[in-house]
Enzyme design. Structure first.
Site, PDB file in Angstrom:
ATOM      1  N   ASP A 155      26.176  34.099  40.240  1.00 17.34           N
ATOM      2  CA  ASP A 155      26.457  32.718  40.598  1.00 17.34           C
ATOM      3  C   ASP A 155      26.175  32.587  42.106  1.00 17.34           C
ATOM      4  OD1 ASP A 155      28.613  33.881  41.875  1.00 17.34           O
ATOM      5  OD2 ASP A 155      30.141  32.646  40.902  1.00 17.34           O
ATOM      6  N   HIS A 205      33.785  61.263  24.634  1.00 23.44           N
ATOM      7  CA  HIS A 205      33.626  59.906  25.156  1.00 23.44           C
ATOM      8  C   HIS A 205      32.939  59.008  24.129  1.00 23.44           C
ATOM      9  CE1 HIS A 205      35.054  61.471  28.886  1.00 23.44           C
ATOM     10  NE2 HIS A 205      34.066  62.334  28.953  1.00 23.44           N
ATOM     11  N   HIS A 222      31.412  58.119  31.039  1.00 22.20           N
ATOM     12  CA  HIS A 222      32.503  58.062  30.069  1.00 22.20           C
ATOM     13  C   HIS A 222      32.464  56.817  29.180  1.00 22.20           C
ATOM     14  CE1 HIS A 222      35.410  60.978  32.369  1.00 22.20           C
ATOM     15  NE2 HIS A 222      34.185  61.457  32.240  1.00 22.20           N
ATOM     16  N   THR A 238      33.751  38.080  43.228  1.00 25.36           N
ATOM     17  CA  THR A 238      34.573  39.282  43.028  1.00 25.36           C
ATOM     18  C   THR A 238      34.032  40.229  41.969  1.00 25.36           C
ATOM     19  OG1 THR A 238      35.838  38.143  41.329  1.00 25.36           O
ATOM     20  CG2 THR A 238      36.690  38.002  43.601  1.00 25.36           C
ATOM     21  N   CYS A 246      29.145  38.135  41.123  1.00 29.86           N
ATOM     22  CA  CYS A 246      29.758  36.881  41.577  1.00 29.86           C
ATOM     23  C   CYS A 246      30.570  37.217  42.828  1.00 29.86           C
ATOM     24  CB  CYS A 246      30.581  36.225  40.476  1.00 29.86           C
ATOM     25  SG  CYS A 246      31.965  37.186  39.820  1.00 29.86           S
TER      26      CYS A 246
HETATM   27  C1  RB5 Z   1      33.238  31.266  42.820  1.00 32.06           C
HETATM   28  O1  RB5 Z   1      33.882  30.598  43.847  1.00 32.06           O
HETATM   29  C2  RB5 Z   1      34.032  32.483  42.384  1.00 32.06           C
HETATM   30  O2  RB5 Z   1      35.168  32.087  41.718  1.00 32.06           O
HETATM   31  C3  RB5 Z   1      33.180  33.406  41.551  1.00 32.06           C
HETATM   32  O3  RB5 Z   1      32.052  33.795  42.267  1.00 32.06           O
HETATM   33  C4  RB5 Z   1      33.836  34.693  41.061  1.00 32.06           C
HETATM   34  O4  RB5 Z   1      34.455  35.357  42.132  1.00 32.06           O
HETATM   35  C5  RB5 Z   1      34.690  34.579  39.879  1.00 32.06           C
HETATM   36  O5  RB5 Z   1      35.238  35.550  39.358  1.00 32.06           O
END
Ligand code: RB5
Length: 147
Positions: free
Chosen positions: A8, A133, A98, A67, A65
């Site tokens: 994203d 595994h 694994h 996180t 993304c």
């Molecule tokens: C976008 O702002 C953010 O929420 C997305 O990139 C991601 O971190 C979601 O898990």
């Protein structure tokens, strides 16, 4: 090996960096977007990459993304996908050895660029170890068809 990659807006810059690394290594990579930092919805990209791996059009997927969390949640809803959110080289290696992970999820807002590239390198080098595994992975996969 054929790799599908997607992000994203929160993972756009890291996706471009990883894509360049893969191209440099002569890995066949398909970019499912996004193609700018304009706000987008991560489930749309996770779905496309994960479904392409599920359908056998790509061997592995990489999703980025902010996180990595949203991408991993969505990708793991697609049958046959074992998406691993990794924040270290060790996690990347173990996710292959694994868990036989077929999708790697990363967070651009979490990882320094050099760490992210190291994770990708490790993820493509480590091999699934099978044995005990495999039994465990098979139990996860069986749950998809017989919950
Ligand atoms: C976008 O702002 C953010 O929420 C997305 O990139 C991601 O971190 C979601 O898990």
């Amino acid at each position: 090996m054929k790799v599908a990659i997607g992000s994203d807006h929160g993972g756009y810059h890291l996706k471009e960096t990883i894509k360049a690394m893969l191209v440099e290594r002569n890995i066949d990579v398909t970019d499912f977007g996004t193609h700018s930092t304009e706000s987008t919805d991560y489930p749309d990209y996770a779905r496309q990459v994960a479904e392409s791996v599920r359908d056998g059009n790509h061997d592995r997927g990489i999703l980025i993304c902010g996180t990595g969390i949203g991408m991993s949640i969505m990708a793991n809803k697609v049958r046959g996908i074992r998406a691993a959110l990794c924040t270290s080289r060790q996690m990347a290696e173990l996710s292959r050895q694994h868990n036989n992970a077929n999708v790697l999820c990363l967070g651009e807002r979490i990882l320094e660029k050099h760490v992210a590239l190291d994770i990708v390198e490790a993820w493509f080098t480590a091999e699934f170890e099978g044995g005990r595994h495999e039994r465990r992975v098979n139990k996860m996969m069986a749950y998809e068809t017989n919950p």
